[in-house]
Design a protein around this motif. Structure first.
Motif, short mmCIF file in Angstrom:
data_model
loop_
_atom_site.label_atom_id
_atom_site.label_comp_id
_atom_site.label_asym_id
_atom_site.label_seq_id
_atom_site.Cartn_x
_atom_site.Cartn_y
_atom_site.Cartn_z
N GLY A 22 0.80 -1.37 0.12
CA GLY A 22 -0.04 -0.16 -0.09
C GLY A 22 0.69 1.16 0.15
N ARG A 23 2.12 1.18 0.69
CA ARG A 23 2.80 2.39 0.88
C ARG A 23 3.48 2.66 -0.65
NH1 ARG A 23 4.79 4.02 5.63
NH2 ARG A 23 4.01 3.02 7.46
N ARG A 27 2.91 5.84 -2.98
CA ARG A 27 4.27 6.37 -3.60
C ARG A 27 4.13 6.77 -5.11
NH1 ARG A 27 7.73 3.37 -1.40
NH2 ARG A 27 7.51 4.64 0.60
N ARG A 28 3.76 5.60 -6.00
CA ARG A 28 3.68 5.64 -7.29
C ARG A 28 2.63 6.63 -7.52
NH1 ARG A 28 4.09 0.10 -6.54
NH2 ARG A 28 1.97 -0.16 -7.04
N HIS A 29 1.62 6.79 -6.88
CA HIS A 29 0.56 7.72 -7.37
C HIS A 29 0.85 9.11 -6.92
CE1 HIS A 29 -2.04 4.84 -9.50
NE2 HIS A 29 -1.44 3.92 -8.71
N GLY A 30 2.03 9.20 -6.25
CA GLY A 30 2.36 10.66 -5.86
C GLY A 30 2.35 10.94 -4.46
N TYR A 31 1.84 10.15 -3.58
CA TYR A 31 1.44 10.41 -2.10
C TYR A 31 2.78 10.08 -1.40
CZ TYR A 31 -1.35 11.56 1.97
OH TYR A 31 -1.72 11.97 3.28
N ASP A 32 3.48 10.88 -0.70
CA ASP A 32 4.55 10.47 -0.08
C ASP A 32 4.25 10.74 1.51
OD1 ASP A 32 7.16 10.38 0.84
OD2 ASP A 32 7.84 12.31 0.64
N GLN A 35 8.81 9.60 6.30
CA GLN A 35 9.57 8.76 7.24
C GLN A 35 8.84 8.49 8.28
OE1 GLN A 35 11.76 7.09 5.37
NE2 GLN A 35 13.54 7.25 6.90
N GLY A 36 8.52 7.09 8.52
CA GLY A 36 7.58 6.72 9.54
C GLY A 36 6.30 7.25 9.74
N PHE A 37 5.75 7.82 8.58
CA PHE A 37 4.42 8.23 8.58
C PHE A 37 4.13 9.43 10.00
CE2 PHE A 37 -0.16 6.45 7.58
CZ PHE A 37 -0.41 7.79 6.90
N VAL A 38 5.04 10.19 9.90
CA VAL A 38 4.85 11.05 11.10
C VAL A 38 4.02 12.35 10.95
CG1 VAL A 38 7.37 10.81 11.66
CG2 VAL A 38 6.73 12.49 10.23
N ASP A 39 3.25 12.34 9.91
CA ASP A 39 2.19 13.46 9.85
C ASP A 39 1.10 12.72 10.16
OD1 ASP A 39 0.55 15.34 9.15
OD2 ASP A 39 1.01 15.51 7.05
N GLU A 54 -4.36 17.84 -4.81
CA GLU A 54 -3.12 17.28 -5.63
C GLU A 54 -2.00 16.39 -4.91
OE1 GLU A 54 -2.29 20.75 -7.97
OE2 GLU A 54 -4.38 20.88 -9.04
N ARG A 55 -2.23 15.88 -3.78
CA ARG A 55 -1.37 15.12 -3.19
C ARG A 55 -1.38 13.53 -3.93
NH1 ARG A 55 -0.59 15.23 3.27
NH2 ARG A 55 1.19 14.28 2.48
N LEU A 56 -2.18 13.08 -4.66
CA LEU A 56 -2.45 11.96 -5.11
C LEU A 56 -2.89 12.12 -6.45
CD1 LEU A 56 -2.67 8.98 -4.36
CD2 LEU A 56 -5.03 9.26 -3.57
#
Length: 71
Positions: A22-23, A27-32, A35-39, A54-56
């Motif tokens: 899933g990660r 990422r391939r679809h533009g969603y970063d 590190q460690g999913f801190v947000d 436009e994050r995805l």
């Protein structure tokens, strides 16, 4: 996964259901995820909202990929 993901699914649902796969799909679809999913707040963002802001990219493609069961 018993339940299919949809636009209303949250980013954390993708990670919880698919882990590294899933990660990488996000990422391939533009969603970063960073590190460690801190947000923490972004974990609760819906896929639809991420696409609108436009994050995805290619929400329909992401959902097809994840719901198809393939990699």
């Amino acid at each position: 996964m018993a339940e299919r993901l949809g636009p209303e699914s949250k980013v954390r649902d993708v990670v919880a259901a698919f882990g590294d796969r899933g990660r990488e799909a996000l990422r391939r679809h533009g969603y970063d995820l960073g590190q460690g999913f801190v947000d923490v707040l972004s974990q609760y963002q819906t896929l639809e909202h991420a696409a609108r802001t436009e994050r995805l990219r290619d929400l329909a493609g992401l959902l097809r990929e994840l719901n198809s069961g393939g990699s």
